[in-house]
Write a protein that holds these residues in place. Structure first.
Motif, PDB file in Angstrom:
ATOM      1  N   ILE A  19       1.691   8.004  -3.150  1.00 47.08           N
ATOM      2  CA  ILE A  19       1.967   7.730  -4.567  1.00 47.08           C
ATOM      3  C   ILE A  19       0.642   7.326  -5.215  1.00 47.08           C
ATOM      4  N   PRO A  20       0.193   8.092  -6.224  1.00 45.26           N
ATOM      5  CA  PRO A  20      -1.055   7.698  -6.885  1.00 45.26           C
ATOM      6  C   PRO A  20      -0.886   6.328  -7.551  1.00 45.26           C
ATOM      7  N   ARG A  21      -1.845   5.449  -7.340  1.00 48.19           N
ATOM      8  CA  ARG A  21      -1.725   4.090  -7.894  1.00 48.19           C
ATOM      9  C   ARG A  21      -1.827   4.138  -9.417  1.00 48.19           C
ATOM     10  N   ILE A  37     -10.852   0.924  -5.765  1.00 49.10           N
ATOM     11  CA  ILE A  37     -11.505   0.844  -4.437  1.00 49.10           C
ATOM     12  C   ILE A  37     -10.467   0.448  -3.384  1.00 49.10           C
ATOM     13  N   ALA A  38      -9.615  -0.517  -3.723  1.00 49.91           N
ATOM     14  CA  ALA A  38      -8.573  -0.943  -2.770  1.00 49.91           C
ATOM     15  C   ALA A  38      -7.649   0.232  -2.446  1.00 49.91           C
ATOM     16  N   GLU A  39      -7.342   1.061  -3.467  1.00 53.18           N
ATOM     17  CA  GLU A  39      -6.486   2.240  -3.227  1.00 53.18           C
ATOM     18  C   GLU A  39      -7.179   3.203  -2.263  1.00 53.18           C
ATOM     19  N   ARG A  40      -8.479   3.420  -2.484  1.00 49.30           N
ATOM     20  CA  ARG A  40      -9.205   4.350  -1.592  1.00 49.30           C
ATOM     21  C   ARG A  40      -9.219   3.823  -0.157  1.00 49.30           C
ATOM     22  N   LEU A  41      -9.441   2.523  -0.018  1.00 47.10           N
ATOM     23  CA  LEU A  41      -9.449   1.946   1.340  1.00 47.10           C
ATOM     24  C   LEU A  41      -8.061   2.050   1.969  1.00 47.10           C
ATOM     25  N   ALA A  42      -7.009   1.810   1.176  1.00 47.07           N
ATOM     26  CA  ALA A  42      -5.636   1.904   1.706  1.00 47.07           C
ATOM     27  C   ALA A  42      -5.317   3.346   2.098  1.00 47.07           C
ATOM     28  N   HIS A  89       0.810  -1.218   0.000  1.00 47.87           N
ATOM     29  CA  HIS A  89       0.000   0.000   0.000  1.00 47.87           C
ATOM     30  C   HIS A  89       0.849   1.276   0.000  1.00 47.87           C
ATOM     31  N   TRP A  90       2.138   1.167  -0.293  1.00 51.70           N
ATOM     32  CA  TRP A  90       3.011   2.353  -0.355  1.00 51.70           C
ATOM     33  C   TRP A  90       3.390   2.641  -1.805  1.00 51.70           C
ATOM     34  N   PHE A  91       3.957   1.570  -2.462  1.00 58.21           N
ATOM     35  CA  PHE A  91       4.451   1.751  -3.842  1.00 58.21           C
ATOM     36  C   PHE A  91       3.544   1.056  -4.863  1.00 58.21           C
ATOM     37  N   TRP A  92       2.611   0.238  -4.373  1.00 56.29           N
ATOM     38  CA  TRP A  92       1.659  -0.500  -5.209  1.00 56.29           C
ATOM     39  C   TRP A  92       2.314  -1.617  -6.013  1.00 56.29           C
ATOM     40  N   THR A  93       3.523  -2.020  -5.659  1.00 53.89           N
ATOM     41  CA  THR A  93       4.182  -3.076  -6.431  1.00 53.89           C
ATOM     42  C   THR A  93       3.727  -4.472  -5.958  1.00 53.89           C
ATOM     43  N   ARG A  94       3.514  -5.342  -6.924  1.00 59.39           N
ATOM     44  CA  ARG A  94       3.166  -6.736  -6.624  1.00 59.39           C
ATOM     45  C   ARG A  94       4.425  -7.609  -6.699  1.00 59.39           C
ATOM     46  N   PRO A 103       5.177   9.966 -14.588  1.00 58.57           N
ATOM     47  CA  PRO A 103       4.919  10.378 -13.200  1.00 58.57           C
ATOM     48  C   PRO A 103       6.152  10.117 -12.335  1.00 58.57           C
ATOM     49  N   VAL A 104       6.534  11.141 -11.553  1.00 53.17           N
ATOM     50  CA  VAL A 104       7.767  11.048 -10.767  1.00 53.17           C
ATOM     51  C   VAL A 104       7.563  11.829  -9.468  1.00 53.17           C
ATOM     52  N   GLY A 105       8.296  11.479  -8.453  1.00 56.11           N
ATOM     53  CA  GLY A 105       8.192  12.191  -7.177  1.00 56.11           C
ATOM     54  C   GLY A 105       9.321  11.790  -6.258  1.00 56.11           C
ATOM     55  N   THR A 106       9.121  12.067  -4.972  1.00 51.99           N
ATOM     56  CA  THR A 106      10.166  11.843  -3.979  1.00 51.99           C
ATOM     57  C   THR A 106       9.699  10.838  -2.933  1.00 51.99           C
ATOM     58  N   CYS A 107      10.593   9.918  -2.592  1.00 54.34           N
ATOM     59  CA  CYS A 107      10.384   9.106  -1.401  1.00 54.34           C
ATOM     60  C   CYS A 107      11.357   9.647  -0.355  1.00 54.34           C
TER      61      CYS A 107
END
Ligand code: SF4
Length: 390
Positions: free
Chosen positions: A302-304, A318-323, A41-46, A202-206
């Motif tokens: 981070i937007p999914r 929906i899972a993103e909104r719940l997270a 639920h941070w980076f959305w990676t599987r 899309p790019v940003g900072t961690c």
């Protein structure tokens, strides 16, 4: 194992700041792809797959020195003995050919990548097989593969984040740089961020880890958010320092030897047996980052990414909104049982085989309520989310 000493190329890349020779050791692992049960639920990676073990950037605080990531006797080797997974691209092709398409964390742009180009070859495989990618980097060398990232972004999705914890105009920047002295300068990372943003990726900072005392002052928090927004970044995701087993021992040795004035404060904040920052301290920093992100028009999450052709896009939304609700609730210090209810519901929607919209259309609210770990209250909330997503 025959290792190659690569002092000279490492030194020239680092502007002469490499203190010890670096050995590049070829290895032939059996696997390379880490598969998670569900996306984080941070980076959305599987999935994640990285071609090197050890990191020449050698940041003193790096969690990758923990035993579970670096199961070797001498933790001091972490930055100086790099295991090069020569068969990485071959293993990745085999593994991804059999895996459902989902976001994969790839790319490691430490100096060894200049010679071996394994990250590039692994990106090529992701592109060929239609896998979206997430790259998290401390090096502008990632720009070398901008063409490929752009092509992946056109076919699937590419998302990039730079690890940046301090800016040159921050009060403790010189000391932060001593903690990550082998990594490329922060200014170079921001320049790379700007070029990636200009390419439409899309790019940003961690901001990870936000080191106590050195990085969590208000000036630095605002600087990181402002520099990110000014360089086209879309988010600043904040995280705290974690300390465990051999990595903890290593970090405290570094403090004792090179930063003795910080030692007692860190010992007080990270008593024996603790792992991360106290909940209160982390909340204060994360809430401030949220305020600043709102002020500068970017996100603190981070937007999914949307994966083209994904048949269960709505479930993922929906899972993103719940997270995101879970994150909000943690910031608001809500009781753990409530936070866990939302987290488990996010997992349940993520793992659903059917489209959540179809369930609602055929069975109504009762259908949503009957999903494992959902129930009446969350069922109603999911229905609201579906209305917003429609
Ligand atoms: S660049 Fe990242 S992986 Fe490498 S040492 Fe620094 S924190 Fe660790």
């Amino acid at each position: 194992m025959l290792c190659e000493t690569l002092c000279h190329s490492a030194v020239s890349y680092m502007g002469g700041r490499h203190a010890a020779p670096c050995h590049l050791c070829p290895v032939q692992p059996k696997t390379i792809l880490n598969k998670h049960k569900r996306p984080d639920h941070w980076f959305w990676t599987r999935y994640t797959a990285y071609p090197y073990l050890g990191c020449q950037h050698g940041c003193e605080f790096c969690y990758c020195r923990e035993e579970k990531y670096y199961p070797y006797e001498d933790v001091n080797d972490f930055a100086h003995v790099i295991k090069v997974k020569e068969n990485g691209p071959l293993l990745l092709r085999r593994a991804l050919s059999r895996a459902p398409v989902d976001l994969i964390g790839v790319g490691d742009y430490q100096p060894a990548e200049r010679k071996f180009e394994l990250s590039r070859r692994m990106l090529e495989i992701c592109h060929e097989l239609g896998f979206p990618v997430f790259v998290l980097e401390r090096s502008p060398l990632v720009l070398r593969d901008l063409d490929l990232l752009w092509a992946i972004g056109e076919r699937a999705t590419a998302l990039v984040a730079f690890s940046i914890i301090s800016t040159p105009d921050s009060p403790h920047h010189a000391r932060v740089r001593q903690m990550e002295r082998l990594a490329p300068p922060v200014e170079k990372r921001f320049e790379a961020m700007e070029q990636i943003a200009e390419a439409g990726i899309p790019v940003g900072t961690c901001m990870m880890p936000t080191l106590p005392i050195l990085c969590d002052d208000d000036t630095n928090l605002e600087n990181v958010v402002r520099w990110t927004a000014d360089h086209g970044g879309r988010f600043v995701l904040v995280g705290g320092l974690t300390l465990a087993d051999q990595q903890r021992a290593y970090f405290f040795t570094v403090l004792r030897e090179r930063f003795p004035d910080l030692l007692s404060a860190y010992q007080a904040r990270y008593p024996e047996g603790s792992y991360g920052p106290s909940r209160g301290r982390w909340r204060n920093v994360a809430l401030r980052i949220r305020e600043l992100c709102e002020r500068y028009g970017i996100s603190d999450r981070i937007p999914r990414p949307i994966i083209p052709g994904d048949k269960r896009v709505l479930n993922k939304r929906i899972a993103e909104r719940l997270a995101n609700q879970v994150y909000d609730m943690e910031l608001n210090d809500e009781p753990g049982y409530r936070v866990w209810a939302y987290r488990k519901a996010a997992w349940a929607i993520e793992e659903l085989e059917q489209d959540v919209g179809l369930i609602y259309r055929t069975m109504g609210l009762k259908g949503l309520e009957s999903i494992r770990d959902v129930g009446p209250k969350l069922g109603r909330e999911i229905k609201e989310f579906m209305t917003i997503e429609a």
